[in-house]
Design a protein around this motif. Sequence first.
Motif, mmCIF file in Angstrom:
data_model
loop_
_atom_site.group_PDB
_atom_site.id
_atom_site.type_symbol
_atom_site.label_atom_id
_atom_site.label_comp_id
_atom_site.label_asym_id
_atom_site.label_seq_id
_atom_site.Cartn_x
_atom_site.Cartn_y
_atom_site.Cartn_z
ATOM 1 N N GLY A 1 0.783 -1.225 0.000
ATOM 2 C CA GLY A 1 0.000 0.000 0.000
ATOM 3 C C GLY A 1 0.815 1.275 0.000
ATOM 4 O O GLY A 1 0.258 2.362 0.201
ATOM 5 N N ALA A 2 2.123 1.184 -0.227
ATOM 6 C CA ALA A 2 2.987 2.365 -0.260
ATOM 7 C C ALA A 2 3.284 2.757 -1.707
ATOM 8 O O ALA A 2 3.515 1.899 -2.556
ATOM 9 N N VAL A 3 3.269 4.042 -1.968
ATOM 10 C CA VAL A 3 3.529 4.573 -3.306
ATOM 11 C C VAL A 3 4.990 4.986 -3.416
ATOM 12 O O VAL A 3 5.530 5.615 -2.502
ATOM 13 N N VAL A 4 5.632 4.646 -4.527
ATOM 14 C CA VAL A 4 7.022 5.024 -4.786
ATOM 15 C C VAL A 4 7.032 6.132 -5.832
ATOM 16 O O VAL A 4 6.508 5.966 -6.932
ATOM 17 N N VAL A 5 7.626 7.266 -5.470
ATOM 18 C CA VAL A 5 7.696 8.417 -6.366
ATOM 19 C C VAL A 5 9.131 8.588 -6.847
ATOM 20 O O VAL A 5 10.055 8.673 -6.027
ATOM 21 N N ALA A 6 9.327 8.599 -8.156
ATOM 22 C CA ALA A 6 10.654 8.848 -8.722
ATOM 23 C C ALA A 6 10.999 10.317 -8.518
ATOM 24 O O ALA A 6 10.268 11.206 -8.956
ATOM 25 N N ASP A 7 12.104 10.582 -7.836
ATOM 26 C CA ASP A 7 12.459 11.954 -7.475
ATOM 27 C C ASP A 7 13.974 12.091 -7.555
ATOM 28 O O ASP A 7 14.719 11.156 -7.252
#
Length: 263
Positions: free
Chosen positions: A102-108
């Motif tokens: 349920g965790a979102v991974v954001v490319a940053d």
Amino acid sequence: MPGTSEEEERTRFEALVAEAAAVSVDGWDFSWLDGRATEQRPSWGYAHAMAERLGRARAALDIQTGGGEVLASAPKLPPLTVTTESWPPNIARATALLHPLGAVVVADADEPPLPFGDAAFDLVVSRHPVTTWWAEIARVLMPGGTYFSQQVGPASVFELVEYFLGPQPPEARGARDPQRARADAEAAGLEVVDLRLETLRTEFFDIGAVVYFLRKVIWMVPGFTVEQYRPQLAALHHLIETEGPFVAHTTRFLIEARKPQQP
């Protein structure tokens, strides 16, 4: 190893180096080093302490999550859990590991600004960030929110760094000072509620462990390749084989900072 011929030692060196040069270094899992290197752990137990805080949070951000392994170890994640990561292989690895939780991974890009609105999170965590952007952390924290982080301290594993690069200048040895972190956090408007530093013993039992470590922790010896440092690696292999493990000292500090409640 006592009694080993030069040819046997050279053959073992080539095999160990080839093995370590071929293995994947994606993610932030160091289990490949089991039995080949040891690192004393800080007394505070970051993963457990982080998990306790995650269990109480409503919205959390994990900055520079790596492959997501540390975050995934928490038994309970907040209803809203977001992570950032910059390295494409780690982004893919973290996405596969964390999305089912349920965790979102954001490319940053790991540079300001963080891609989130003001006061978005009541908890921000980060294990071994390359850089801590204190003003951005203060911005995305809700009033009363907490930043909790374990970081690499000053002159960490510098016995190994200086073996390859030679003596480092005072500014390099003094970088990542926890007191500087305190000052920067306070300058961003945060209150430091906990700050601890420990020096920990690290041992490398074979040259393959050294090669793997330097390939994975790329800022230790920038631009490290086996071919560029082959003579030094061969000499260090001989030293380990004849005298025992190469000993270095890791430094870690824990910092917890809170954003004041608004009047």
